[in-house]
Write a protein that holds these residues in place. Structure first.
Motif, PDB file in Angstrom:
ATOM      1  N   ALA A 124       0.761  -1.629  -0.044  1.00 43.46           N
ATOM      2  CA  ALA A 124       0.589  -0.287   0.103  1.00 43.46           C
ATOM      3  C   ALA A 124       0.940   1.157  -0.212  1.00 43.46           C
ATOM      4  O   ALA A 124       1.966   1.274   0.153  1.00 43.46           O
ATOM      5  N   ASP A 125       0.075   2.196  -0.719  1.00 48.71           N
ATOM      6  CA  ASP A 125       0.984   3.963  -0.556  1.00 48.71           C
ATOM      7  C   ASP A 125       1.351   3.693   1.157  1.00 48.71           C
ATOM      8  O   ASP A 125       0.307   4.224   1.448  1.00 48.71           O
ATOM      9  N   GLY A 126       2.453   4.439   1.256  1.00 51.31           N
ATOM     10  CA  GLY A 126       2.536   4.579   2.712  1.00 51.31           C
ATOM     11  C   GLY A 126       3.185   3.372   3.415  1.00 51.31           C
ATOM     12  O   GLY A 126       3.786   3.999   4.070  1.00 51.31           O
ATOM     13  N   ASP A 127       3.427   1.966   2.696  1.00 52.49           N
ATOM     14  CA  ASP A 127       4.128   0.761   3.364  1.00 52.49           C
ATOM     15  C   ASP A 127       5.436   1.572   3.233  1.00 52.49           C
ATOM     16  O   ASP A 127       6.324   2.324   2.388  1.00 52.49           O
ATOM     17  N   ILE A 128       6.061   0.604   4.266  1.00 53.35           N
ATOM     18  CA  ILE A 128       7.857   0.367   3.696  1.00 53.35           C
ATOM     19  C   ILE A 128       8.143  -0.481   3.746  1.00 53.35           C
ATOM     20  O   ILE A 128       7.428  -1.877   4.607  1.00 53.35           O
ATOM     21  N   ILE A 129       9.001  -1.648   3.617  1.00 58.85           N
ATOM     22  CA  ILE A 129       9.547  -2.950   3.358  1.00 58.85           C
ATOM     23  C   ILE A 129      10.796  -3.244   3.155  1.00 58.85           C
ATOM     24  O   ILE A 129      11.448  -2.420   2.430  1.00 58.85           O
ATOM     25  N   ASN A 130      11.261  -4.687   3.298  1.00 59.27           N
ATOM     26  CA  ASN A 130      13.179  -4.790   3.756  1.00 59.27           C
ATOM     27  C   ASN A 130      12.546  -5.713   2.917  1.00 59.27           C
ATOM     28  O   ASN A 130      12.163  -6.771   3.060  1.00 59.27           O
ATOM     29  N   ILE A 131      13.933  -6.083   1.620  1.00 57.71           N
ATOM     30  CA  ILE A 131      14.222  -7.308   1.215  1.00 57.71           C
ATOM     31  C   ILE A 131      15.282  -7.687   1.299  1.00 57.71           C
ATOM     32  O   ILE A 131      16.358  -7.200   1.053  1.00 57.71           O
ATOM     33  N   ASP A 132      15.028  -9.377   1.984  1.00 58.00           N
ATOM     34  CA  ASP A 132      16.589  -9.535   2.144  1.00 58.00           C
ATOM     35  C   ASP A 132      16.539 -10.486   0.820  1.00 58.00           C
ATOM     36  O   ASP A 132      15.955 -11.669   1.144  1.00 58.00           O
ATOM     37  N   VAL A 133      17.443 -10.732   0.942  1.00 56.35           N
ATOM     38  CA  VAL A 133      17.745 -11.713  -0.221  1.00 56.35           C
ATOM     39  C   VAL A 133      19.046 -12.570   0.034  1.00 56.35           C
ATOM     40  O   VAL A 133      20.449 -11.671   0.439  1.00 56.35           O
ATOM     41  N   THR A 134      19.424 -13.967  -0.349  1.00 61.45           N
ATOM     42  CA  THR A 134      20.184 -14.137  -0.188  1.00 61.45           C
ATOM     43  C   THR A 134      20.655 -15.501  -1.260  1.00 61.45           C
ATOM     44  O   THR A 134      19.572 -16.373  -1.698  1.00 61.45           O
ATOM     45  N   LEU A 135      21.516 -15.608  -1.951  1.00 62.04           N
ATOM     46  CA  LEU A 135      21.463 -16.692  -2.937  1.00 62.04           C
ATOM     47  C   LEU A 135      22.976 -17.374  -3.055  1.00 62.04           C
ATOM     48  O   LEU A 135      23.976 -17.371  -2.420  1.00 62.04           O
ATOM     49  N   PHE A 136      22.404 -19.086  -3.398  1.00 60.88           N
ATOM     50  CA  PHE A 136      23.438 -19.794  -3.170  1.00 60.88           C
ATOM     51  C   PHE A 136      24.032 -20.141  -4.940  1.00 60.88           C
ATOM     52  O   PHE A 136      22.916 -20.812  -5.548  1.00 60.88           O
ATOM     53  N   HIS A 137      25.473 -19.890  -4.756  1.00 59.25           N
ATOM     54  CA  HIS A 137      26.414 -19.931  -6.335  1.00 59.25           C
ATOM     55  C   HIS A 137      27.428 -20.921  -6.341  1.00 59.25           C
ATOM     56  O   HIS A 137      28.268 -20.455  -5.394  1.00 59.25           O
ATOM     57  N   GLU A 138      27.434 -22.718  -6.521  1.00 58.82           N
ATOM     58  CA  GLU A 138      28.296 -23.009  -6.405  1.00 58.82           C
ATOM     59  C   GLU A 138      28.952 -22.856  -5.013  1.00 58.82           C
ATOM     60  O   GLU A 138      29.963 -23.016  -5.221  1.00 58.82           O
TER      61      GLU A 138
END
Length: 318
Positions: A124-138
């Motif tokens: 919604a307009d007015g939200d904040i959001i944290n995006i937590d990314v972890t990738l596993f590569h080789e």
């Protein structure tokens, strides 16, 4: 003949409790044959490069997911964007199935501190959001997170903007004192004062961590002053710093019944920032830095920090 000495005889405030005394110097550092596999806290150049590559890919994926943040988009849709970005980079999304976690990215909205599960709620307009990314590569993990505003209302909300900015500033201040010889405990002594000076409380129950072949390993990185923090940074150490801040003075948290989502006890908004770091001979390399890995010589900053800390202890102000 080498002269023997007690290295702690002149340490202010230290007193032996019995008759035993330390006798230095220590013998030269032991050399272990290269054919013997080393534990995860001693990272070879090959392992460092493995994490560096995974970290770059994780940064790319985060930027792609962040570009889709807008009112009306569900966090489940953001999860699908992350999955596609991971597959295109020949990566496995590390959170998927981790201790039963059901999705591929953590999306923590508003009062959620961490581990929010992507679902069908539209942003919604007015939200904040944290995006937590972890990738596993080789065989290696790369981990980072960032907090974003959603829509114009959030962009114009002074308190929310200050919260997000302060989380990032706390991370940057902590990174700037990282380097060989720095006690891990000093991280909390940098983060907490800056957070509180900006009207925020530091979450105490969740920490940064070592990372590499293992998603979460030693050392444990505390973001507040505590005697639980131990260890000294050395070249080759790889770990994350990820301060989580709540707006106001309440740092405590509550868990949702899904056993993953962690929220503030008073409903106040929360924000975080995270990077994966490698300790170098002169400072630190931010492996997940925007634009690619970036090395920083922190020698002067470390010396200034330790000097200031010593002066405060001697004056009794700390």
């Amino acid at each position: 003949m080498t002269e023997l000495y007690d290295p702690f005889s002149d340490v202010r405030g230290f007193r032996y409790t019995g008759s035993l005394r330390a006798v230095y110097p220590l013998s030269p550092k032991t050399r272990i044959p290269s054919s013997i596999r080393k534990p995860n806290y001693v990272n070879s150049p090959e392992e460092q490069q493995g994490v560096r590559t995974a970290a770059v890919l994780a940064r790319e994926a985060l930027e792609i997911v962040a570009s889709h943040i807008r009112p009306g988009v569900t966090t489940d849709e953001l999860d699908k964007v992350l999955v596609q970005a991971a597959i295109e980079r020949k990566c496995y999304p590390s959170p998927l199935g981790y201790h039963g976690y059901p999705k591929s990215v953590c999306t923590s909205v508003n009062e959620v501190i961490c581990h929010g599960i992507p679902d069908q709620r539209p942003l919604a307009d007015g939200d904040i959001i944290n995006i937590d990314v972890t990738l596993f590569h080789e065989g290696f993990h790369g981990d980072l997170n960032a907090t974003y505003t959603v829509g114009e209302r959030a962009k114009n909300d002074e308190a929310l903007v200050r919260l997000i900015r302060t989380a990032r500033e706390c991370l940057d201040k902590a990174i700037n004192i990282c380097g060989p010889g720095m006690p891990y405990a000093e991280i909390g002594h940098v983060i907490k004062p800056h957070a509180e000076a900006n009207g925020c409380a530091v979450v105490r129950n969740y920490t940064g961590h070592g990372i590499g072949r293992v998603f979460h390993g030693a050392p444990t990185i505390y973001h507040h002053p505590t005697r639980k923090a131990y260890g000294i940074m050395k070249p080759g150490h790889i770990f994350t710093i990820e301060p989580m801040l709540n707006l106001g003075t309440e740092w405590r948290d509550v868990s949702w019944p899904d056993d993953w989502t962690v929220a503030t006890v008073d409903g106040a908004p929360s924000a975080a920032a995270e990077e994966t770091l490698l300790i170098t001979e002169t400072g630190v390399e931010i492996l997940t830095a925007k634009g690619g890995p970036r090395k920083i010589d922190t020698t002067e900053a470390r010396e200034a920090h330790l000097k200031a800390r010593a002066e405060r202890r001697e004056s009794g102000s700390e």
